[in-house]
Design a protein around this motif. Structure first.
Motif, PDB file in Angstrom:
ATOM      1  N   ALA A  72       0.836  -1.208   0.000  1.00 48.58           N
ATOM      2  CA  ALA A  72       0.000   0.000   0.000  1.00 48.58           C
ATOM      3  C   ALA A  72       0.871   1.259   0.000  1.00 48.58           C
ATOM      4  CB  ALA A  72      -0.935  -0.007   1.204  1.00 48.58           C
ATOM      5  N   ARG A  73       1.933   1.273   0.812  1.00 48.89           N
ATOM      6  CA  ARG A  73       2.836   2.437   0.836  1.00 48.89           C
ATOM      7  C   ARG A  73       3.454   2.666  -0.534  1.00 48.89           C
ATOM      8  NH1 ARG A  73       4.190   0.207   5.771  1.00 48.89           N
ATOM      9  NH2 ARG A  73       6.024  -0.826   4.953  1.00 48.89           N
ATOM     10  N   ARG A  74       3.853   1.594  -1.192  1.00 54.53           N
ATOM     11  CA  ARG A  74       4.452   1.736  -2.518  1.00 54.53           C
ATOM     12  C   ARG A  74       3.439   2.244  -3.543  1.00 54.53           C
ATOM     13  NH1 ARG A  74       9.891   0.020  -2.770  1.00 54.53           N
ATOM     14  NH2 ARG A  74       9.652   1.036  -4.781  1.00 54.53           N
ATOM     15  N   MET A  75       2.185   1.831  -3.406  1.00 52.49           N
ATOM     16  CA  MET A  75       1.157   2.326  -4.326  1.00 52.49           C
ATOM     17  C   MET A  75       0.847   3.799  -4.070  1.00 52.49           C
ATOM     18  SD  MET A  75      -1.388  -0.813  -5.314  1.00 52.49           S
ATOM     19  CE  MET A  75      -2.089  -1.124  -3.727  1.00 52.49           C
ATOM     20  N   VAL A  76       0.881   4.222  -2.812  1.00 50.53           N
ATOM     21  CA  VAL A  76       0.688   5.642  -2.490  1.00 50.53           C
ATOM     22  C   VAL A  76       1.808   6.465  -3.119  1.00 50.53           C
ATOM     23  CG1 VAL A  76       0.722   7.334  -0.613  1.00 50.53           C
ATOM     24  CG2 VAL A  76      -0.683   5.274  -0.412  1.00 50.53           C
ATOM     25  N   ARG A  77       3.039   5.993  -2.981  1.00 45.11           N
ATOM     26  CA  ARG A  77       4.167   6.680  -3.588  1.00 45.11           C
ATOM     27  C   ARG A  77       4.023   6.735  -5.108  1.00 45.11           C
ATOM     28  NH1 ARG A  77       7.498   6.276  -7.052  1.00 45.11           N
ATOM     29  NH2 ARG A  77       6.983   4.111  -7.327  1.00 45.11           N
ATOM     30  N   PHE A  78       3.613   5.631  -5.698  1.00 43.89           N
ATOM     31  CA  PHE A  78       3.422   5.579  -7.145  1.00 43.89           C
ATOM     32  C   PHE A  78       2.360   6.584  -7.590  1.00 43.89           C
ATOM     33  CE2 PHE A  78       1.463   4.108 -11.020  1.00 43.89           C
ATOM     34  CZ  PHE A  78       2.558   3.797 -11.814  1.00 43.89           C
ATOM     35  N   ALA A  79       1.263   6.651  -6.862  1.00 45.30           N
ATOM     36  CA  ALA A  79       0.178   7.574  -7.220  1.00 45.30           C
ATOM     37  C   ALA A  79       0.665   9.012  -7.221  1.00 45.30           C
ATOM     38  CB  ALA A  79      -0.993   7.413  -6.251  1.00 45.30           C
ATOM     39  N   SER A  80       1.490   9.344  -6.262  1.00 45.56           N
ATOM     40  CA  SER A  80       1.999  10.711  -6.170  1.00 45.56           C
ATOM     41  C   SER A  80       3.110  10.979  -7.167  1.00 45.56           C
ATOM     42  CB  SER A  80       2.492  10.960  -4.746  1.00 45.56           C
ATOM     43  OG  SER A  80       2.959  12.276  -4.615  1.00 45.56           O
ATOM     44  N   GLU A  81       4.027  10.047  -7.284  1.00 48.19           N
ATOM     45  CA  GLU A  81       5.226  10.268  -8.095  1.00 48.19           C
ATOM     46  C   GLU A  81       5.000  10.029  -9.582  1.00 48.19           C
ATOM     47  OE1 GLU A  81       9.446   8.027  -8.352  1.00 48.19           O
ATOM     48  OE2 GLU A  81       8.902   8.788  -6.368  1.00 48.19           O
ATOM     49  N   ASP A  82       4.359   8.944  -9.944  1.00 50.61           N
ATOM     50  CA  ASP A  82       4.234   8.577 -11.355  1.00 50.61           C
ATOM     51  C   ASP A  82       2.969   9.124 -12.013  1.00 50.61           C
ATOM     52  OD1 ASP A  82       6.161   5.873 -12.213  1.00 50.61           O
ATOM     53  OD2 ASP A  82       6.182   6.667 -10.189  1.00 50.61           O
ATOM     54  N   ILE A  83       1.932   9.337 -11.236  1.00 49.59           N
ATOM     55  CA  ILE A  83       0.671   9.826 -11.801  1.00 49.59           C
ATOM     56  C   ILE A  83       0.497  11.312 -11.507  1.00 49.59           C
ATOM     57  CG2 ILE A  83      -1.836   9.600 -11.742  1.00 49.59           C
ATOM     58  CD1 ILE A  83      -1.348   6.593 -11.096  1.00 49.59           C
ATOM     59  N   GLN A  89      -6.929  12.175  -8.468  1.00 53.51           N
ATOM     60  CA  GLN A  89      -7.747  11.209  -7.733  1.00 53.51           C
ATOM     61  C   GLN A  89      -6.977   9.934  -7.424  1.00 53.51           C
ATOM     62  OE1 GLN A  89     -10.609  12.237  -6.655  1.00 53.51           O
ATOM     63  NE2 GLN A  89     -11.285  10.343  -5.718  1.00 53.51           N
ATOM     64  N   ALA A  90      -5.900   9.675  -8.149  1.00 55.68           N
ATOM     65  CA  ALA A  90      -5.110   8.455  -7.933  1.00 55.68           C
ATOM     66  C   ALA A  90      -4.557   8.404  -6.502  1.00 55.68           C
ATOM     67  CB  ALA A  90      -3.974   8.366  -8.947  1.00 55.68           C
ATOM     68  N   LEU A  91      -4.102   9.529  -6.006  1.00 51.18           N
ATOM     69  CA  LEU A  91      -3.587   9.562  -4.632  1.00 51.18           C
ATOM     70  C   LEU A  91      -4.707   9.293  -3.631  1.00 51.18           C
ATOM     71  CD1 LEU A  91      -1.209   9.935  -2.743  1.00 51.18           C
ATOM     72  CD2 LEU A  91      -1.579  12.410  -2.871  1.00 51.18           C
ATOM     73  N   VAL A  92      -5.879   9.819  -3.908  1.00 49.43           N
ATOM     74  CA  VAL A  92      -7.042   9.587  -3.032  1.00 49.43           C
ATOM     75  C   VAL A  92      -7.392   8.097  -3.022  1.00 49.43           C
ATOM     76  CG1 VAL A  92      -9.490  10.132  -2.678  1.00 49.43           C
ATOM     77  CG2 VAL A  92      -7.902  11.932  -3.410  1.00 49.43           C
ATOM     78  N   VAL A  93      -7.387   7.476  -4.189  1.00 48.92           N
ATOM     79  CA  VAL A  93      -7.701   6.043  -4.289  1.00 48.92           C
ATOM     80  C   VAL A  93      -6.656   5.205  -3.552  1.00 48.92           C
ATOM     81  CG1 VAL A  93      -7.878   4.088  -5.907  1.00 48.92           C
ATOM     82  CG2 VAL A  93      -9.027   6.263  -6.421  1.00 48.92           C
ATOM     83  N   ALA A  94      -5.382   5.529  -3.742  1.00 46.96           N
ATOM     84  CA  ALA A  94      -4.317   4.775  -3.074  1.00 46.96           C
ATOM     85  C   ALA A  94      -4.402   4.920  -1.555  1.00 46.96           C
ATOM     86  CB  ALA A  94      -2.952   5.225  -3.590  1.00 46.96           C
ATOM     87  N   MET A  95      -4.654   6.136  -1.089  1.00 47.64           N
ATOM     88  CA  MET A  95      -4.782   6.350   0.363  1.00 47.64           C
ATOM     89  C   MET A  95      -6.017   5.639   0.918  1.00 47.64           C
ATOM     90  SD  MET A  95      -2.205   7.867   1.603  1.00 47.64           S
ATOM     91  CE  MET A  95      -2.905   8.038   3.236  1.00 47.64           C
ATOM     92  N   ALA A  96      -7.103   5.655   0.157  1.00 46.98           N
ATOM     93  CA  ALA A  96      -8.321   4.965   0.597  1.00 46.98           C
ATOM     94  C   ALA A  96      -8.072   3.462   0.696  1.00 46.98           C
ATOM     95  CB  ALA A  96      -9.468   5.263  -0.363  1.00 46.98           C
TER      96      ALA A  96
END
Length: 158
Positions: A72-83, A89-96
């Motif tokens: 989950a932490r890696r997906m949050v980072r990905f949402a912020s960094e790569d998207i 909304q990607a960061l919101v989805v990852a955090m959710a």
């Protein structure tokens, strides 16, 4: 079949042992090279916009015993960094997904991680944001604040 005889004694039948030996085990080491190979494969599938591959690598990591909150932490980072701002909304989805997993745990929380993985894989990517951040950090280290502000000014106009 495993029979418990006494507290520390067990008898394993030949049939059970043969069946266990025929099953292929997943290659995985939580702290070693395979750990990094699998998270790298997940990232590549997300970057490559391949939701099927993302689900495969996510499932493989979970089946091998990876800490779901690490994923989950890696997906949050990905949402912020790569998207980034290509799809805020990607960061919101990852955090959710991280919060949902933290709240409900295994096995149901895996669905929230899978949902986030598919969303991240299919979201537009925005690497320009990372490049602009790196430029601004470099300029700030060089104390070139005017040029740094120009980067952000042009960012808001585009």
């Amino acid at each position: 079949m495993v029979q418990n005889l006494q507290e520390n004694e067990r008898v394993v039948s030949l049939e059970f042992a043969q069946e266990a030996l025929l099953k292929k085990s997943l290659l995985y080491d939580k702290d070693g090279e395979e750990h990094y190979n699998l998270i790298s494969a997940l990232h590549k599938s997300l970057r490559g916009s391949d939701p099927d591959a993302a689900l495969y690598w996510l499932g493989r990591m979970l089946a091998a015993g990876e800490d779901p909150l690490y994923i989950a932490r890696r997906m949050v980072r990905f949402a912020s960094e790569d998207i980034g701002n290509a799809d805020p909304q990607a960061l919101v989805v990852a955090m959710a997904a991280q919060q949902a997993f933290h709240f409900i745990g295994l096995p149901e929380g895996e669905l929230a991680l899978a949902q986030a993985a598919v969303y991240l894989a299919t979201a537009p990517k925005a690497m320009r944001f990372i490049q602009d951040m790196e430029k601004s950090k470099k300029l700030l280290r060089q104390k070139d604040i005017c040029r740094c502000l120009c980067i952000f000014a042009t960012r808001q106009q585009s």
